[in-house]
Motif scaffolding. Structure first.
Motif, PDB file in Angstrom:
ATOM      1  N   PRO A   8       0.889  -1.215   0.111  1.00 14.37           N
ATOM      2  CA  PRO A   8      -0.004  -0.070   0.115  1.00 14.37           C
ATOM      3  C   PRO A   8       0.822   1.113   0.046  1.00 14.37           C
ATOM      4  N   SER A   9       0.076   2.363  -0.088  1.00 11.40           N
ATOM      5  CA  SER A   9       0.988   3.594   0.044  1.00 11.40           C
ATOM      6  C   SER A   9       1.430   4.001   1.518  1.00 11.40           C
ATOM      7  N   HIS A  10       0.609   3.569   2.403  1.00 10.54           N
ATOM      8  CA  HIS A  10       0.507   3.929   3.634  1.00 10.54           C
ATOM      9  C   HIS A  10       0.081   2.732   4.429  1.00 10.54           C
ATOM     10  N   SER A  11       0.768   2.112   5.486  1.00  7.76           N
ATOM     11  CA  SER A  11       0.285   1.069   6.481  1.00  7.76           C
ATOM     12  C   SER A  11       0.697   1.288   7.924  1.00  7.76           C
ATOM     13  N   VAL A  12      -0.353   1.395   8.479  1.00 12.01           N
ATOM     14  CA  VAL A  12      -0.141   1.553  10.036  1.00 12.01           C
ATOM     15  C   VAL A  12      -0.513   0.457  10.772  1.00 12.01           C
ATOM     16  N   ILE A  13       0.332  -0.051  11.804  1.00 14.65           N
ATOM     17  CA  ILE A  13       0.185  -1.370  12.322  1.00 14.65           C
ATOM     18  C   ILE A  13       0.642  -1.578  13.769  1.00 14.65           C
ATOM     19  N   GLU A  14       0.461  -2.449  14.751  1.00 13.51           N
ATOM     20  CA  GLU A  14       0.835  -2.116  16.053  1.00 13.51           C
ATOM     21  C   GLU A  14       1.887  -3.150  15.972  1.00 13.51           C
ATOM     22  N   LYS A  15       2.887  -2.923  16.914  1.00 14.74           N
ATOM     23  CA  LYS A  15       4.082  -3.553  17.125  1.00 14.74           C
ATOM     24  C   LYS A  15       3.707  -5.134  17.493  1.00 14.74           C
ATOM     25  N   GLY A  16       4.374  -6.045  16.580  1.00 12.54           N
ATOM     26  CA  GLY A  16       4.235  -7.403  16.912  1.00 12.54           C
ATOM     27  C   GLY A  16       3.333  -7.875  15.682  1.00 12.54           C
ATOM     28  N   GLN A  17       2.650  -7.206  14.964  1.00 15.42           N
ATOM     29  CA  GLN A  17       1.998  -7.459  13.837  1.00 15.42           C
ATOM     30  C   GLN A  17       2.839  -7.962  12.647  1.00 15.42           C
ATOM     31  N   TYR A  35      14.765  -0.689  -0.852  1.00 12.04           N
ATOM     32  CA  TYR A  35      15.413   0.422  -0.041  1.00 12.04           C
ATOM     33  C   TYR A  35      14.698   0.792   1.082  1.00 12.04           C
ATOM     34  N   ARG A  36      15.158   1.669   2.084  1.00 11.17           N
ATOM     35  CA  ARG A  36      14.508   2.034   3.078  1.00 11.17           C
ATOM     36  C   ARG A  36      15.048   3.250   3.710  1.00 11.17           C
ATOM     37  N   ARG A  37      14.004   3.949   3.827  1.00  7.72           N
ATOM     38  CA  ARG A  37      14.366   5.348   4.639  1.00  7.72           C
ATOM     39  C   ARG A  37      13.787   5.459   5.837  1.00  7.72           C
ATOM     40  N   VAL A  38      14.620   5.447   6.994  1.00  4.26           N
ATOM     41  CA  VAL A  38      14.063   5.393   8.272  1.00  4.26           C
ATOM     42  C   VAL A  38      14.264   6.845   9.084  1.00  4.26           C
ATOM     43  N   GLU A  83       8.772  -4.317  14.514  1.00  2.91           N
ATOM     44  CA  GLU A  83       9.076  -3.549  15.623  1.00  2.91           C
ATOM     45  C   GLU A  83       8.877  -1.729  15.367  1.00  2.91           C
ATOM     46  N   LEU A  84       9.093  -1.142  16.538  1.00  4.57           N
ATOM     47  CA  LEU A  84       9.027   0.289  16.214  1.00  4.57           C
ATOM     48  C   LEU A  84       9.810   0.698  15.431  1.00  4.57           C
ATOM     49  N   GLU A  85      11.037   0.397  15.313  1.00  2.54           N
ATOM     50  CA  GLU A  85      12.185   0.874  14.761  1.00  2.54           C
ATOM     51  C   GLU A  85      12.061   0.372  13.127  1.00  2.54           C
ATOM     52  N   ASP A  86      11.084  -0.469  12.907  1.00  5.43           N
ATOM     53  CA  ASP A  86      10.813  -0.693  11.377  1.00  5.43           C
ATOM     54  C   ASP A  86      10.039   0.419  10.805  1.00  5.43           C
ATOM     55  N   SER A  87       9.572   1.340  11.516  1.00 11.06           N
ATOM     56  CA  SER A  87       8.872   2.805  10.714  1.00 11.06           C
ATOM     57  C   SER A  87       9.811   3.363   9.832  1.00 11.06           C
ATOM     58  N   GLY A  88       9.100   3.433   8.814  1.00 13.94           N
ATOM     59  CA  GLY A  88      10.019   4.388   7.683  1.00 13.94           C
ATOM     60  C   GLY A  88       9.219   4.314   6.219  1.00 13.94           C
TER      61      GLY A  88
END
Lengths: 116, 109
Positions: A8-17, A35-38, A83-88
């Protein structure tokens, strides 16, 4: 000709999902990159496919990340558990030539992943 | 290892102002250098590139010169427009791509 698309263009999930990102490269491009930009930092290489084979996965951060490209067309990147640090923002790119270095890489718009 | 460092943003300019975004790199060998631009809601687009020392890349009024002696590839434009507002990424290509952290440019009318 369609460019690189990501879903998707944007995904919001909870930690552990678990979350699965998809990339459709430009038709006929054998080379596909993730690639990833954090958090506004540099864009970092994750891995490179040539057709369905992983050419270089040296940038994958850990074994919670699994990338596949069955059939050598579209690719998925699964994060499990997130995990939280996967956000980006996760970018996908594709290119035409075999080595992946001579030709321009065409980028998709990215998937913004937010882990709460 | 290879790396790219670019100036932090955001950079805010008035229309028609002169733009410089600094970029320096560290690399083994002789990498190719690139500037990519990301407009809001879009993917990265190649803006310009240079493949060897002293080459100048140019596109849409933007220029950058590959300076081996200073390991730099600064992006310049003589007169920016509101439509240039975007995030700009400097990158080098050695055995793979290495990107900078991006510089957000805001151009006000």
């Amino acid at each position: 000709e369609a460019g690189v698309t990501q879903f998707p263009s944007h995904s919001v999930i909870e930690k552990g999902q678990t979350v699965t990102l998809r990339c459709d490269p430009i038709s006929g491009h054998d080379n596909l990159y993730w690639y990833r930009r954090v958090m506004g930092k540099e864009i970092k290489f994750l891995l490179h496919f040539v057709k369905e084979s992983k050419q270089d996965e040296s940038g994958m951060p850990n074994n919670r990340f699994l990338a596949e490209r069955t059939g050598g067309t579209y690719s998925t990147l699964k994060v499990q558990p997130a995990e939280l640090e996967d956000s980006g923002v996760y970018f996908c790119a594709s290119s035409q030539d075999r080595t992946g270095l001579r030709n321009e890489q065409f980028f998709g718009p990215g998937t913004r992943l937010t882990v709460l | 290892g290879d790396s790219v460092t670019q100036m932090e943003g955001p950079v805010t300019l008035s229309e028609e102002a002169f733009l410089t975004i600094n970029c320096t790199y560290t690399a083994t060998g002789y990498p190719s250098l690139f500037w990519y631009v990301q407009y809001p809601g879009e993917g990265l687009q190649l803006l310009l590139k240079a493949t060897k020392a002293d080459d100048k890349g140019s596109n849409k009024g933007f220029e950058a010169t590959y300076r081996k002696e200073t390991t730099s590839f600064h992006l310049e434009k003589g007169s920016v427009q509101v439509s240039d507002s975007a995030v700009y990424f400097c990158a080098l290509r050695g055995n793979k791509f290495y990107f900078g952290s991006g510089t957000k440019l805001n151009v006000k009318p």
